[in-house]
Design a protein around this motif. Structure first.
Motif, PDB file in Angstrom:
ATOM      1  N   ASP A  39       8.151  37.522  62.277  1.00  0.00           N
ATOM      2  CA  ASP A  39       7.760  36.143  62.559  1.00  0.00           C
ATOM      3  C   ASP A  39       7.044  36.008  63.904  1.00  0.00           C
ATOM      4  OD1 ASP A  39       7.413  33.467  62.428  1.00  0.00           O
ATOM      5  OD2 ASP A  39       9.546  32.937  62.554  1.00  0.00           O
ATOM      6  N   GLY A  57      15.394  39.358  67.887  1.00  0.00           N
ATOM      7  CA  GLY A  57      16.193  39.611  66.688  1.00  0.00           C
ATOM      8  C   GLY A  57      15.817  40.878  65.949  1.00  0.00           C
ATOM      9  N   ASP A 104      15.870  47.609  61.097  1.00  0.00           N
ATOM     10  CA  ASP A 104      15.217  46.598  60.269  1.00  0.00           C
ATOM     11  C   ASP A 104      14.075  47.120  59.393  1.00  0.00           C
ATOM     12  OD1 ASP A 104      17.013  44.872  61.314  1.00  0.00           O
ATOM     13  OD2 ASP A 104      15.628  43.894  62.706  1.00  0.00           O
ATOM     14  N   SER A 130       9.941  30.043  55.370  1.00  0.00           N
ATOM     15  CA  SER A 130      11.050  29.086  55.332  1.00  0.00           C
ATOM     16  C   SER A 130      11.948  29.322  54.129  1.00  0.00           C
ATOM     17  CB  SER A 130      10.539  27.638  55.387  1.00  0.00           C
ATOM     18  OG  SER A 130       9.632  27.418  54.346  1.00  0.00           O
ATOM     19  N   SER A 131      11.400  29.792  52.996  1.00  0.00           N
ATOM     20  CA  SER A 131      12.233  29.982  51.801  1.00  0.00           C
ATOM     21  C   SER A 131      12.969  31.313  51.786  1.00  0.00           C
ATOM     22  CB  SER A 131      11.373  29.916  50.535  1.00  0.00           C
ATOM     23  OG  SER A 131      10.713  28.689  50.448  1.00  0.00           O
ATOM     24  N   SER A 164      12.826  34.147  54.534  1.00  0.00           N
ATOM     25  CA  SER A 164      12.978  35.091  55.642  1.00  0.00           C
ATOM     26  C   SER A 164      14.434  35.292  56.075  1.00  0.00           C
ATOM     27  CB  SER A 164      12.118  34.662  56.838  1.00  0.00           C
ATOM     28  OG  SER A 164      12.558  33.429  57.328  1.00  0.00           O
ATOM     29  N   ASP A 165      15.335  34.373  55.666  1.00  0.00           N
ATOM     30  CA  ASP A 165      16.742  34.518  56.052  1.00  0.00           C
ATOM     31  C   ASP A 165      17.570  35.284  55.029  1.00  0.00           C
ATOM     32  OD1 ASP A 165      16.234  33.152  58.360  1.00  0.00           O
ATOM     33  OD2 ASP A 165      16.814  31.195  57.533  1.00  0.00           O
ATOM     34  N   VAL A 166      16.963  35.634  53.894  1.00  0.00           N
ATOM     35  CA  VAL A 166      17.733  36.319  52.851  1.00  0.00           C
ATOM     36  C   VAL A 166      17.046  37.631  52.469  1.00  0.00           C
ATOM     37  CG1 VAL A 166      18.621  34.155  51.902  1.00  0.00           C
ATOM     38  CG2 VAL A 166      16.487  35.115  50.980  1.00  0.00           C
ATOM     39  N   GLU A 167      17.782  38.481  51.784  1.00  0.00           N
ATOM     40  CA  GLU A 167      17.159  39.716  51.309  1.00  0.00           C
ATOM     41  C   GLU A 167      16.125  39.363  50.246  1.00  0.00           C
ATOM     42  OE1 GLU A 167      19.549  42.998  50.217  1.00  0.00           O
ATOM     43  OE2 GLU A 167      20.622  43.014  52.136  1.00  0.00           O
ATOM     44  N   THR A 168      14.908  39.837  50.483  1.00  0.00           N
ATOM     45  CA  THR A 168      13.789  39.396  49.651  1.00  0.00           C
ATOM     46  C   THR A 168      13.010  40.604  49.159  1.00  0.00           C
ATOM     47  OG1 THR A 168      13.604  37.359  50.939  1.00  0.00           O
ATOM     48  CG2 THR A 168      11.656  38.014  49.692  1.00  0.00           C
ATOM     49  N   ASN A 225      17.701  35.554  46.987  1.00  0.00           N
ATOM     50  CA  ASN A 225      18.771  34.641  46.548  1.00  0.00           C
ATOM     51  C   ASN A 225      18.491  34.204  45.122  1.00  0.00           C
ATOM     52  OD1 ASN A 225      20.678  34.677  48.471  1.00  0.00           O
ATOM     53  ND2 ASN A 225      20.215  32.676  49.343  1.00  0.00           N
TER      54      ASN A 225
END
Lengths: 431, 174
Positions: B12, B47, B53, B120-121, B123-127, B143
């Motif tokens: 990001d 982060g 990562d 936003s949809s 980046s916080d989850v395993e994708t 998710n």
């Protein structure tokens, strides 16, 4: 419809137009150094295609790590050296005769108006100062250039930056280009050629134009370019005097590569440099720029004067003028790397090297060295360097180090002060 | 052709430069494989933890001007030897973008709002991303969410990807 400089060069060099806006152009010169070329050479050998399109159009130098610092860099030099011999490449500049590529190749007359040049080095844009289309490329483009003498580019859109006004004393080409990058940003000229025009450029020496064009890539540009004029002809005269009966006739031929009055630009920026102060970077991107006056007192550990941006004779003269009769601060260390053997000799003859040494500078051989943290002045974690180079990226001069980019005069003054400060050459805006 | 599907690494930040992707001190290597442990070693991004990562990642999604700076093809090579053959961004620095396609890899440019939406949809989850080069699109899922995203690739760039790079193409044509 009129054409820009880049469009004129493309029109005279087009080989193929495979699709869309992709144009394959014929190359007048392929420049090579020991960091990006050996892998191309090894790949050509593996493919059974160890040959070159024209040995006279390939120019080779060892410059990034020289003398070799370890077995790996020694091997890079060896691969390059053996390849040049195998392929009958005559213009090979090995240790003793080598210098920073973008300083030594122009000095040898290898960059000419209207030329197309590639090199596996992003600062190849420097040679646009001669009215050439010169672009940095990766190893694969370099490999194809070596083998076939062609390279593919998107059709070059140009932007024009017209520089007017009166430059204050103590303000240099470096300050102009830093301020331009600060205005348009590191992504401001991506995929574009920047044509630098206007009376300030017209009155600049080739050295100063090279400093300007050198940093065009820091705004993302493919190439920075200046229209060829009598200053260009004068610089090149020793190399072209057998081709033209007079300087005027050379200029007439080179005028083919000046832009048309009705050329179309993606953008035109008018920039009046009257009142511009000396500039310095403060962050980890070359567009993070502010006046030196706002950074005065900032701590430094090392000063570095050199590189393809500012290691030429004029740069050493400016720094020596500031240093003459002075000593660098006890709290710092300082390094100067004249960019080529000719510059080194000239600086010796003019007494500049003595001024540097008396001031407490370490004078190194010509090399890219410290600029990219490969040798000759790597920073320790947490250290700060006042540098005349072109990149202040995180870790650029050594992991955890910080680089502030500035002109040679500012770097010299900062060496004496022990912190960032303006030089005595700068007497305030309008001075 | 290379693989263009797999787990996503979100970075990001704009203007991630080639010194961050592979520091200059590793340019003395003359094999691509030797670059593997050092990918993104000097990345300045809150982060981000190197090398944790980048494990098992195949696609990078990032912001604008990715790959600015040096011309070193070591940057795409360092990605390639780590199994990352596709980078999706708002735009790329010219030399880096050309190097990517010259290596038969993909640099996909998408509008800022599409990039914003993916961040936003997902980046916080395993994708993960599944790329269908024939249809010029990829499916991004994480998710319970899935989205199909079209991207464009020029005929010339596609021919480089299919030929496995520019050397093969140029040898045939010039």
């Amino acid at each position: 419809m009129g054409k820009t400089i880049a469009e004129k060069i493309f029109a005279s060099h087009e080989v193929d137009h495979p699709s869309g806006d992709i144009h394959v152009i014929r190359l007048d010169a392929v420049f090579c150094h020991e960091i990006t070329t050996p892998i191309a050479i090894n790949d050509l050998v593996e493919r059974g295609m160890d040959r070159v399109f024209d040995p006279d159009k390939i120019k080779v130098v060892i410059d990034h790590v020289t003398p070799a610092k370890d077995s790996k860099t020694a091997m890079q030099g060896k691969i390059l050296r053996d390849w040049a011999v195998r392929n009958n490449i005559k213009d090979f500049f090995d240790i003793g005769r080598n210098g920073v590529c973008h300083a030594i190749f122009p000095e040898k007359g290898f960059a000419r108006p209207g030329y197309t040049i590639i090199m596996g080095d992003s600062h190849t844009c420097t040679h646009g100062a001669f009215g050439a289309f010169a672009a940095g490329v990766g190893t694969t483009d370099l490999e194809v250039g070596i083998l076939k003498g062609v390279c593919a580019f998107k059709y070059p859109e140009s932007m024009r930056i017209n520089i007017t006004g009166r430059l204050s004393s103590g303000v240099f080409a470096k300050d102009i280009i830093l301020s331009i990058i600060g205005k348009i940003g590191v992504n401001g000229a991506t995929n574009r050629v920047i044509e630098f025009t206007g009376p300030v450029i017209d009155s600049m020496t080739m050295e100063a134009r090279m400093t300007i064009c050198n940093m065009a890539v820091e705004a993302g540009a493919t190439c920075g370019v200046c229209a060829p004029d009598m200053i260009t002809v004068d610089y090149l005269w020793d190399f072209i005097k057998d081709e033209y009966p007079s300087k005027e006739s050379a200029l007439k031929a080179y005028r083919e590569y000046t832009p048309d009055n009705d050329a179309v630009y993606a953008d035109i920026i008018e920039y009046d440099v009257s009142g511009l102060e000396p500039q310095v970077t403060f962050g980890y991107k070359p567009d993070e720029v502010k006046p030196v006056s706002e950074m005065t007192g900032e701590k430094i550990d090392q000063v570095y004067i050199g590189s393809c941006t500012n290691g030429r004779i004029e740069d050493l003269r400016a720094a020596a003028t500031v240093l003459d009769g002075k000593r660098i601060s006890d709290s710092i260390r300082a390094i100067v790397s004249p960019a080529t053997p000719d510059i080194f000799s000239q600086a010796m003859e003019e007494g500049l090297l003595k001024i540097f040494m008396d001031a407490g500078f370490c004078v190194t051989n010509p090399t890219c060295g410290a600029c990219l943290g490969m040798s000759n002045g790597v920073l320790a974690e947490g250290e700060v360097c006042a540098s005349t180079t072109n990149r202040n990226f995180n870790g650029r001069m050594g992991k955890g180090g910080m680089v502030h980019l500035m002109s040679p005069a500012t770097a010299a003054a900062s060496a004496v002060a022990g912190h960032i400060t303006n030089s005595k050459l700068y007497k305030g805006s309008g001075g | 052709m290379k693989n263009f599907s797999g787990n996503v690494l979100f970075l990001d930040r704009s203007d991630i430069n080639t010194d961050e992707i592979i520091p200059a001190k590793y340019l003395t290597e003359i094999s691509k494989e030797a670059l593997k442990p050092f990918l993104l070693e000097d990345l300045k991004l809150d982060g981000f933890e190197h090398p944790r990562d980048i494990q098992d990642k195949s696609v990078i999604i990032t912001r604008a001007n990715f790959g600015c700076g040096s011309s070193r093809e070591h940057a795409p090579w360092a990605l390639e030897v780590n199994g990352i053959n596709m980078v999706i961004a708002e735009n790329f620095a010219r030399i880096f973008r050309q190097n990517i396609f010259n290596c038969g890899m993909i640099a996909a440019e998408l509008p800022a709002d599409t990039i914003n939406r993916m961040f936003s949809s997902f980046s916080d989850v395993e994708t993960s991303v599944q790329t269908d080069l024939k249809k010029n699109m990829f499916t991004i899922s994480g998710n319970d969410k899935t989205e199909e995203i079209p991207f464009s690739i020029s005929d010339f760039d596609r021919s480089l990807v299919e030929a496995g790079g520019w050397v093969g193409y140029a040898d045939k044509h010039y």
